[in-house]
Design a protein around this motif. Sequence first.
Motif, PDB file in Angstrom:
ATOM      1  N   GLU A   1     -27.639  32.868 -29.861  1.00 36.06           N
ATOM      2  CA  GLU A   1     -26.417  33.339 -30.529  1.00 36.06           C
ATOM      3  C   GLU A   1     -26.381  34.862 -30.582  1.00 36.06           C
ATOM      4  OE1 GLU A   1     -23.012  32.655 -33.351  1.00 36.06           O
ATOM      5  OE2 GLU A   1     -24.362  31.076 -32.704  1.00 36.06           O
ATOM      6  N   HIS A   2     -25.310  35.441 -30.003  1.00 31.95           N
ATOM      7  CA  HIS A   2     -25.124  36.891 -29.956  1.00 31.95           C
ATOM      8  C   HIS A   2     -24.055  37.321 -30.957  1.00 31.95           C
ATOM      9  CE1 HIS A   2     -27.317  37.631 -26.060  1.00 31.95           C
ATOM     10  NE2 HIS A   2     -27.153  36.324 -26.018  1.00 31.95           N
ATOM     11  N   PHE A   3     -24.272  38.472 -31.598  1.00 29.61           N
ATOM     12  CA  PHE A   3     -23.298  38.995 -32.548  1.00 29.61           C
ATOM     13  C   PHE A   3     -22.679  40.323 -32.111  1.00 29.61           C
ATOM     14  CE2 PHE A   3     -25.420  35.902 -35.156  1.00 29.61           C
ATOM     15  CZ  PHE A   3     -24.415  35.426 -35.986  1.00 29.61           C
ATOM     16  N   THR A   4     -23.192  40.945 -31.064  1.00 28.90           N
ATOM     17  CA  THR A   4     -22.663  42.249 -30.656  1.00 28.90           C
ATOM     18  C   THR A   4     -21.956  42.211 -29.302  1.00 28.90           C
ATOM     19  OG1 THR A   4     -24.796  42.904 -29.692  1.00 28.90           O
ATOM     20  CG2 THR A   4     -24.396  43.508 -31.996  1.00 28.90           C
ATOM     21  N   ARG A   5     -21.732  41.036 -28.762  1.00 25.32           N
ATOM     22  CA  ARG A   5     -20.962  40.937 -27.531  1.00 25.32           C
ATOM     23  C   ARG A   5     -19.486  41.243 -27.798  1.00 25.32           C
ATOM     24  NH1 ARG A   5     -22.942  35.227 -24.736  1.00 25.32           N
ATOM     25  NH2 ARG A   5     -24.830  36.040 -23.748  1.00 25.32           N
TER      26      ARG A   5
ATOM     27  N   VAL B   1     -21.903  47.862 -40.050  1.00 23.05           N
ATOM     28  CA  VAL B   1     -21.858  46.412 -39.858  1.00 23.05           C
ATOM     29  C   VAL B   1     -22.441  46.052 -38.499  1.00 23.05           C
ATOM     30  CG1 VAL B   1     -20.349  44.398 -39.634  1.00 23.05           C
ATOM     31  CG2 VAL B   1     -19.892  46.115 -41.402  1.00 23.05           C
ATOM     32  N   ARG B   2     -22.095  46.815 -37.483  1.00 23.32           N
ATOM     33  CA  ARG B   2     -22.630  46.542 -36.137  1.00 23.32           C
ATOM     34  C   ARG B   2     -24.154  46.654 -36.125  1.00 23.32           C
ATOM     35  NH1 ARG B   2     -20.527  46.378 -30.956  1.00 23.32           N
ATOM     36  NH2 ARG B   2     -22.073  46.781 -29.328  1.00 23.32           N
ATOM     37  N   ALA B   3     -24.698  47.622 -36.858  1.00 18.05           N
ATOM     38  CA  ALA B   3     -26.160  47.756 -36.931  1.00 18.05           C
ATOM     39  C   ALA B   3     -26.786  46.518 -37.550  1.00 18.05           C
ATOM     40  CB  ALA B   3     -26.522  49.002 -37.738  1.00 18.05           C
ATOM     41  N   GLY B   4     -26.148  45.993 -38.601  1.00 17.94           N
ATOM     42  CA  GLY B   4     -26.650  44.761 -39.211  1.00 17.94           C
ATOM     43  C   GLY B   4     -26.568  43.582 -38.266  1.00 17.94           C
ATOM     44  N   GLN B   5     -25.485  43.519 -37.493  1.00 20.71           N
ATOM     45  CA  GLN B   5     -25.346  42.448 -36.502  1.00 20.71           C
ATOM     46  C   GLN B   5     -26.443  42.535 -35.452  1.00 20.71           C
ATOM     47  OE1 GLN B   5     -21.230  43.524 -35.488  1.00 20.71           O
ATOM     48  NE2 GLN B   5     -20.642  41.418 -35.954  1.00 20.71           N
ATOM     49  N   TRP B   6     -26.758  43.757 -35.040  1.00 22.82           N
ATOM     50  CA  TRP B   6     -27.811  43.949 -34.034  1.00 22.82           C
ATOM     51  C   TRP B   6     -29.149  43.450 -34.566  1.00 22.82           C
ATOM     52  CZ3 TRP B   6     -32.461  46.449 -33.580  1.00 22.82           C
ATOM     53  CH2 TRP B   6     -32.968  46.584 -32.280  1.00 22.82           C
ATOM     54  N   VAL B   7     -29.447  43.744 -35.805  1.00 22.13           N
ATOM     55  CA  VAL B   7     -30.697  43.265 -36.407  1.00 22.13           C
ATOM     56  C   VAL B   7     -30.697  41.744 -36.477  1.00 22.13           C
ATOM     57  CG1 VAL B   7     -32.097  43.226 -38.509  1.00 22.13           C
ATOM     58  CG2 VAL B   7     -31.107  45.382 -37.704  1.00 22.13           C
ATOM     59  N   LEU B   8     -29.583  41.171 -36.935  1.00 20.97           N
ATOM     60  CA  LEU B   8     -29.491  39.715 -37.073  1.00 20.97           C
ATOM     61  C   LEU B   8     -29.705  39.010 -35.748  1.00 20.97           C
ATOM     62  CD1 LEU B   8     -28.812  37.204 -38.762  1.00 20.97           C
ATOM     63  CD2 LEU B   8     -26.384  37.670 -38.295  1.00 20.97           C
ATOM     64  N   GLU B   9     -29.132  39.543 -34.682  1.00 17.64           N
ATOM     65  CA  GLU B   9     -29.247  38.830 -33.414  1.00 17.64           C
ATOM     66  C   GLU B   9     -30.622  38.952 -32.765  1.00 17.64           C
ATOM     67  OE1 GLU B   9     -26.161  40.107 -30.739  1.00 17.64           O
ATOM     68  OE2 GLU B   9     -27.191  41.975 -30.237  1.00 17.64           O
TER      69      GLU B   9
ATOM     70  N   LEU C   1     -11.025  33.066 -29.037  1.00 14.97           N
ATOM     71  CA  LEU C   1     -11.354  33.482 -30.399  1.00 14.97           C
ATOM     72  C   LEU C   1     -12.866  33.577 -30.479  1.00 14.97           C
ATOM     73  CD1 LEU C   1     -10.841  33.811 -33.540  1.00 14.97           C
ATOM     74  CD2 LEU C   1     -11.041  31.306 -33.652  1.00 14.97           C
ATOM     75  N   ASP C   2     -13.390  34.713 -30.977  1.00 14.26           N
ATOM     76  CA  ASP C   2     -14.850  34.820 -31.125  1.00 14.26           C
ATOM     77  C   ASP C   2     -15.205  35.928 -32.102  1.00 14.26           C
ATOM     78  OD1 ASP C   2     -17.524  34.032 -30.552  1.00 14.26           O
ATOM     79  OD2 ASP C   2     -16.931  33.705 -28.469  1.00 14.26           O
ATOM     80  N   HIS C   3     -16.451  35.845 -32.590  1.00 15.21           N
ATOM     81  CA  HIS C   3     -16.980  36.972 -33.356  1.00 15.21           C
ATOM     82  C   HIS C   3     -17.618  37.942 -32.367  1.00 15.21           C
ATOM     83  CE1 HIS C   3     -21.129  35.425 -33.089  1.00 15.21           C
ATOM     84  NE2 HIS C   3     -20.671  34.254 -33.469  1.00 15.21           N
ATOM     85  N   ILE C   4     -17.461  39.231 -32.657  1.00 14.96           N
ATOM     86  CA  ILE C   4     -17.887  40.280 -31.730  1.00 14.96           C
ATOM     87  C   ILE C   4     -18.572  41.402 -32.510  1.00 14.96           C
ATOM     88  CG2 ILE C   4     -16.022  39.746 -30.124  1.00 14.96           C
ATOM     89  CD1 ILE C   4     -14.565  42.273 -31.203  1.00 14.96           C
ATOM     90  N   GLY C   5     -19.100  42.370 -31.788  1.00 12.08           N
ATOM     91  CA  GLY C   5     -19.694  43.524 -32.428  1.00 12.08           C
ATOM     92  C   GLY C   5     -18.657  44.300 -33.228  1.00 12.08           C
ATOM     93  N   SER C   6     -18.961  44.613 -34.472  1.00 14.05           N
ATOM     94  CA  SER C   6     -18.027  45.277 -35.372  1.00 14.05           C
ATOM     95  C   SER C   6     -17.640  46.662 -34.870  1.00 14.05           C
ATOM     96  CB  SER C   6     -18.645  45.397 -36.767  1.00 14.05           C
ATOM     97  OG  SER C   6     -17.805  46.116 -37.638  1.00 14.05           O
ATOM     98  N   SER C   7     -16.427  47.078 -35.232  1.00 12.74           N
ATOM     99  CA  SER C   7     -15.978  48.437 -34.956  1.00 12.74           C
ATOM    100  C   SER C   7     -16.494  49.429 -36.003  1.00 12.74           C
ATOM    101  CB  SER C   7     -14.443  48.485 -34.920  1.00 12.74           C
ATOM    102  OG  SER C   7     -13.906  47.948 -36.118  1.00 12.74           O
ATOM    103  N   TRP C   8     -17.141  48.922 -37.048  1.00 17.22           N
ATOM    104  CA  TRP C   8     -17.701  49.764 -38.109  1.00 17.22           C
ATOM    105  C   TRP C   8     -19.209  49.859 -37.902  1.00 17.22           C
ATOM    106  CZ3 TRP C   8     -19.042  48.678 -43.807  1.00 17.22           C
ATOM    107  CH2 TRP C   8     -19.056  49.875 -44.537  1.00 17.22           C
ATOM    108  N   PRO C   9     -19.746  51.032 -37.594  1.00 17.33           N
ATOM    109  CA  PRO C   9     -21.165  51.157 -37.213  1.00 17.33           C
ATOM    110  C   PRO C   9     -22.177  50.520 -38.175  1.00 17.33           C
ATOM    111  CG  PRO C   9     -20.019  53.183 -36.697  1.00 17.33           C
ATOM    112  CD  PRO C   9     -19.033  52.318 -37.446  1.00 17.33           C
TER     113      PRO C   9
END
Length: 203
Positions: free
Chosen positions: A167-171, A150-158, A140-148
């Motif tokens: 801590e990685h958010f787009t793996r 949200v994924r862009a926000g995750q990339w900025v956050l990480e 179970l893990d959090h991963i890079g979103s399938s919605w671009p």
Amino acid sequence: MGEDEETAKVLRAWNTQAPTYDRQIALLERIWFGGGRQWLTARAQGRILEVAVGTGLNLPCYADTRNVTGVELSPAMLDIARRRGTGARLVLGNAEALPFGTEQFDTVVCALSLCTIPRPAVAIREMRRVLVPGGRLLLLDHIGSSWPPVRAGQWVLERFTIRAAGEHFTRRQLPLVRGAGFEVVEAERLKLGTIERLHARKG
């Protein structure tokens, strides 16, 4: 930064966060990870190894912890897990070099941890090594979103979280699991594709 330095950074972060971790994650447990721990533990069977057991939040979810072994990098996190008094065997160790022999476990569980392990592919290969043939891998893990967006926000956050705590958010672990030679039995992607539950079998 070298591999040893990355591991040391993660260790410092978890030791620092240990006293407040359960409170910090409580809201996310309800709105983001809801039901994930129960999904994992309902599928675990036989001799179970939980990798990166943390403060032991999964332990009360197992039907019986007498066959559960937990391994954790952070002594501070492990101390809290031990206080839960569930009867599981809990040991210090690194997910990238598990302190167990080959083919010792029927199930390996890892929850919300491959996002911070410096070399997740190495950790997954180690999980495979300690599993018996046909053994179960449950992730179970959090991963890079399938919605671009949200994924862009995750990339900025990480950009900040990787530097601070590793801590990685787009793996995404699914390609690594397949690359390690596992057969995927179940895969669920939830919450705009940001949460993934995986059940795989060692061939």
